[in-house]
Scaffold this motif. Structure first.
Motif, PDB file in Angstrom:
ATOM      1  N   ALA A 124       0.833  -1.205   0.000  1.00 27.35           N
ATOM      2  CA  ALA A 124       0.000   0.000   0.000  1.00 27.35           C
ATOM      3  C   ALA A 124       0.867   1.255   0.000  1.00 27.35           C
ATOM      4  O   ALA A 124       0.584   2.223  -0.723  1.00 27.35           O
ATOM      5  N   ALA A 125       1.934   1.229   0.805  1.00 23.15           N
ATOM      6  CA  ALA A 125       2.816   2.393   0.869  1.00 23.15           C
ATOM      7  C   ALA A 125       3.529   2.630  -0.457  1.00 23.15           C
ATOM      8  O   ALA A 125       3.827   3.775  -0.816  1.00 23.15           O
ATOM      9  N   ALA A 126       3.789   1.545  -1.196  1.00 20.45           N
ATOM     10  CA  ALA A 126       4.469   1.656  -2.484  1.00 20.45           C
ATOM     11  C   ALA A 126       3.498   1.776  -3.655  1.00 20.45           C
ATOM     12  O   ALA A 126       3.917   1.817  -4.814  1.00 20.45           O
ATOM     13  N   ASP A 127       2.191   1.839  -3.340  1.00 22.60           N
ATOM     14  CA  ASP A 127       1.141   1.957  -4.351  1.00 22.60           C
ATOM     15  C   ASP A 127       1.207   0.824  -5.368  1.00 22.60           C
ATOM     16  O   ASP A 127       1.092   1.041  -6.577  1.00 22.60           O
ATOM     17  N   CYS A 128       1.418  -0.400  -4.858  1.00 27.73           N
ATOM     18  CA  CYS A 128       1.437  -1.572  -5.755  1.00 27.73           C
ATOM     19  C   CYS A 128       0.671  -2.724  -5.114  1.00 27.73           C
ATOM     20  O   CYS A 128       1.138  -3.866  -5.108  1.00 27.73           O
ATOM     21  N   GLN A 129      -0.517  -2.405  -4.576  1.00 21.71           N
ATOM     22  CA  GLN A 129      -1.325  -3.422  -3.916  1.00 21.71           C
ATOM     23  C   GLN A 129      -1.594  -4.586  -4.847  1.00 21.71           C
ATOM     24  O   GLN A 129      -1.959  -4.396  -6.006  1.00 21.71           O
ATOM     25  N   GLY A 130      -1.413  -5.798  -4.304  1.00 19.91           N
ATOM     26  CA  GLY A 130      -1.700  -7.008  -5.064  1.00 19.91           C
ATOM     27  C   GLY A 130      -0.580  -7.467  -5.969  1.00 19.91           C
ATOM     28  O   GLY A 130      -0.731  -8.483  -6.658  1.00 19.91           O
ATOM     29  N   GLN A 131       0.545  -6.791  -5.962  1.00 22.68           N
ATOM     30  CA  GLN A 131       1.621  -7.154  -6.897  1.00 22.68           C
ATOM     31  C   GLN A 131       2.254  -8.503  -6.575  1.00 22.68           C
ATOM     32  O   GLN A 131       2.442  -9.341  -7.456  1.00 22.68           O
ATOM     33  N   VAL A 132       2.603  -8.728  -5.307  1.00 22.11           N
ATOM     34  CA  VAL A 132       3.331  -9.948  -4.944  1.00 22.11           C
ATOM     35  C   VAL A 132       2.370 -11.135  -4.932  1.00 22.11           C
ATOM     36  O   VAL A 132       1.334 -11.101  -4.267  1.00 22.11           O
ATOM     37  N   LYS A 133       2.723 -12.169  -5.669  1.00 26.48           N
ATOM     38  CA  LYS A 133       1.867 -13.351  -5.787  1.00 26.48           C
ATOM     39  C   LYS A 133       2.360 -14.526  -4.947  1.00 26.48           C
ATOM     40  O   LYS A 133       1.561 -15.318  -4.459  1.00 26.48           O
ATOM     41  N   TYR A 134       3.699 -14.654  -4.811  1.00 23.76           N
ATOM     42  CA  TYR A 134       4.250 -15.809  -4.110  1.00 23.76           C
ATOM     43  C   TYR A 134       5.354 -15.393  -3.144  1.00 23.76           C
ATOM     44  O   TYR A 134       6.117 -14.461  -3.410  1.00 23.76           O
ATOM     45  N   VAL A 135       5.418 -16.133  -2.043  1.00 30.81           N
ATOM     46  CA  VAL A 135       6.452 -15.930  -1.036  1.00 30.81           C
ATOM     47  C   VAL A 135       7.228 -17.233  -0.874  1.00 30.81           C
ATOM     48  O   VAL A 135       6.637 -18.303  -0.713  1.00 30.81           O
ATOM     49  N   LEU A 136       8.544 -17.138  -0.907  1.00 38.49           N
ATOM     50  CA  LEU A 136       9.419 -18.300  -0.738  1.00 38.49           C
ATOM     51  C   LEU A 136      10.098 -18.227   0.618  1.00 38.49           C
ATOM     52  O   LEU A 136      10.544 -17.159   1.040  1.00 38.49           O
ATOM     53  N   TYR A 137      10.221 -19.380   1.286  1.00 39.23           N
ATOM     54  CA  TYR A 137      10.938 -19.434   2.559  1.00 39.23           C
ATOM     55  C   TYR A 137      11.314 -20.874   2.862  1.00 39.23           C
ATOM     56  O   TYR A 137      10.686 -21.825   2.378  1.00 39.23           O
ATOM     57  N   SER A 138      12.359 -21.050   3.669  1.00 43.76           N
ATOM     58  CA  SER A 138      12.786 -22.387   4.061  1.00 43.76           C
ATOM     59  C   SER A 138      11.986 -22.851   5.266  1.00 43.76           C
ATOM     60  O   SER A 138      11.517 -22.035   6.069  1.00 43.76           O
ATOM     61  N   ASP A 139      11.847 -24.182   5.408  1.00 45.25           N
ATOM     62  CA  ASP A 139      11.139 -24.716   6.561  1.00 45.25           C
ATOM     63  C   ASP A 139      12.128 -25.298   7.563  1.00 45.25           C
ATOM     64  O   ASP A 139      13.345 -25.238   7.382  1.00 45.25           O
ATOM     65  N   SER A 140      11.625 -25.868   8.639  1.00 45.86           N
ATOM     66  CA  SER A 140      12.484 -26.357   9.715  1.00 45.86           C
ATOM     67  C   SER A 140      13.324 -27.559   9.302  1.00 45.86           C
ATOM     68  O   SER A 140      14.309 -27.888   9.969  1.00 45.86           O
ATOM     69  N   GLN A 141      12.957 -28.218   8.201  1.00 44.31           N
ATOM     70  CA  GLN A 141      13.686 -29.387   7.727  1.00 44.31           C
ATOM     71  C   GLN A 141      14.714 -29.037   6.660  1.00 44.31           C
ATOM     72  O   GLN A 141      15.403 -29.918   6.155  1.00 44.31           O
TER      73      GLN A 141
END
Length: 342
Positions: free
Chosen positions: A255-272
Motif C-alpha cells: 500500500a505504501a508503495a502503491d502496488c497493492q496485489g503485486q506480490v503473488k508468491y512468497v518463498l521461505y525455508s522450513d524447519s527441515q
C-alpha cells in the motif's frame, strides 16, 4: 521491568502538598484513568508523583495534571477530561488527520495523544525513532482505541453479540473495584492494583512489538525491496528462513508503495531445510489466494509432481493450491516462476 513495577502511590488530600501531583476522580474507577495515570508515571517529570483521587474542585486545582475529571480539556493547563458535553475530540480531529482514527478519546487516549510518544521513548529506549513512530500508531490502533471506545460506550459492531465477552482489560479493571456490600471499601488500594494491571498489559504489548513484530517488519521490508532481484516482475519475494509473520507487513508495504496485489508468491525455508512457495492471500478474504498454484499441480506429490512440472526435487502442492514445497531453494523458485505463467 523495574520501570513498570513502580507502585502507584495514591493519597487523599492533605495540607502538606507533595512536589508533583496527578489528579483523578475518587470512587469507582475504570480502565482509562488507570492507564492514563500509569503512562504519566513513566515520564521523568511524573515518575515520583503522588496520585490524588478526589472530586473536590479545590483539591484538583492544586494538582499539576488532572485526568478524567474536572470537565476541562486544556493541554496548556494539563487538564484532560473527556466527559464534558462539547468534547468530541478524536485522534484524527486533534492531529489534523495525521492519525486517522475517529473514535472519541477517553482520558487514556488524551494522555496518549499528548504524552504517548514520550512514553515510548522510555519503554523503547534502544529502538530507532522510526520504530517508535511506527509503534506509536500501531499501539493506538491495536490497544488504546479499544479502551477509548469502551469508556465512551462505543460498540465494536452494530450487530447483536452472539456470546458474552467478559475477559477484556476493561472488564478486569472493573472487577477490581470493591464489592458493593463490603464493609470497608478500599477504592484507593484497589486503584493501585488496577494501574499495575493495565500498566503490565501496556508493557507486554510494547515488548511484543519490539521483540517480534518490528523484527518481522524489517525482514519483510528487506525482502519486499529486493523482490526484483528474485524475479524481474517483482511478483515473488524470498525470506531466508521461515516462521516470520509476513502477511500484514506485506499488505502495508504494498500500500505504501502503491502496488497493492503485486506480490503473488512468497518463498521461505522450513524447519527441515526444504523450501516452500506460498501463494499470497487476498487481504480480508479468508483463504482466497491472489494466484493459487496451478490447478493441475494440486494434490500431486514427489516424483509425480516433478515429472508433471519438469522441476526436480518437488515435494507437494496442497489440494487448494495455496502452498507447495521443494527440497531446494532453486526448485521452489522455479515452481513460482512457472506458476506465474500459468
Amino acid at each position: 521491568k523495574q520501570w513498570y513495577q513502580r507502585r502507584v502511590r495514591v493519597q487523599e488530600h492533605s495540607s502538606k502538598r507533595p512536589c508533583v501531583r496527578i489528579g483523578t476522580h475518587s470512587g469507582s474507577f475504570h480502565c482509562d484513568e488507570a492507564l492514563a495515570c500509569f503512562m504519566l508515571k513513566q515520564l521523568p517529570e511524573y515518575k515520583d508523583a503522588t496520585i490524588v483521587r478526589s472530586r473536590d474542585a479545590t483539591v484538583l486545582s492544586e494538582c499539576d495534571i488532572v485526568v478524567d475529571v474536572g470537565g476541562v480539556y486544556d493541554p496548556n493547563s494539563h487538564r484532560y477530561d473527556h466527559h464534558q458535553r462539547d468534547f468530541t475530540g478524536t485522534m484524527s480531529s486533534l492531529t489534523n488527520g495525521k492519525m486517522n482514527f475517529d473514535t472519541k478519546l477517553s482520558s487514556a487516549g488524551l494522555v496518549y495523544l499528548h504524552f504517548g510518544r514520550r512514553v515510548l521513548d522510555q519503554l523503547m529506549a534502544e529502538s530507532s525513532e522510526d520504530h517508535k513512530d511506527i509503534v506509536y500508531k500501531r499501539l493506538y490502533e491495536y490497544f488504546m482505541e479499544e479502551i477509548d471506545a469502551v469508556d465512551n460506550g462505543i460498540n465494536a459492531t452494530e450487530e447483536k453479540p452472539k456470546y458474552h465477552v467478559t475477559t477484556t482489560l476493561g472488564g478486569r479493571v472493573r472487577d477490581l473495584n470493591p464489592a458493593w456490600n463490603e464493609d470497608v471499601q478500599d477504592f484507593d488500594g484497589q486503584f493501585e492494583k488496577a494501574t499495575a494491571l493495565v500498566g503490565g498489559e501496556l508493557v507486554n504489548r510494547v515488548e511484543g512489538m519490539v521483540k517480534r513484530w518490528l523484527p518481522a517488519l524489517d525482514i519483510v521490508r528487506t525482502a519486499f525491496n529486493d523482490r526484483h532481484e528474485v524475479h524481474s516482475s517483482g511478483e515473488i519475494i524470498k525470506f531466508k528462513q521461515g516462521g516470520c509473520p509476513w502477511k500484514e507487513h506485506l499488505y502495508q508495504l504494498e500500500a505504501a508503495a502503491d502496488c497493492q496485489g503485486q506480490v503473488k508468491y512468497v518463498l521461505y525455508s522450513d524447519s527441515q531445510g526444504s523450501w516452500r512457495v506460498q501463494a499470497v492471500g487476498v487481504q480480508g478474504e479468508g483463504f482466497k489466494s491472489r494466484k493459487p498454484l496451478p490447478e493441475v499441480w494440486r494434490g500431486v506429490r514427489d516424483e509425480k509432481l516433478s515429472d508433471l512440472t519438469g522441476i526436480p526435487e518437488c515435494i507437494f502442492v496442497h489440494a487448494t493450491g495455496f502452498i507447495g514445497g521443494n527440497k531446494t531453494e532453486e526448485g521452489a523458485l522455479e515452481m513460482a516462476r512457472q506458476a506465474l505463467q500459468m
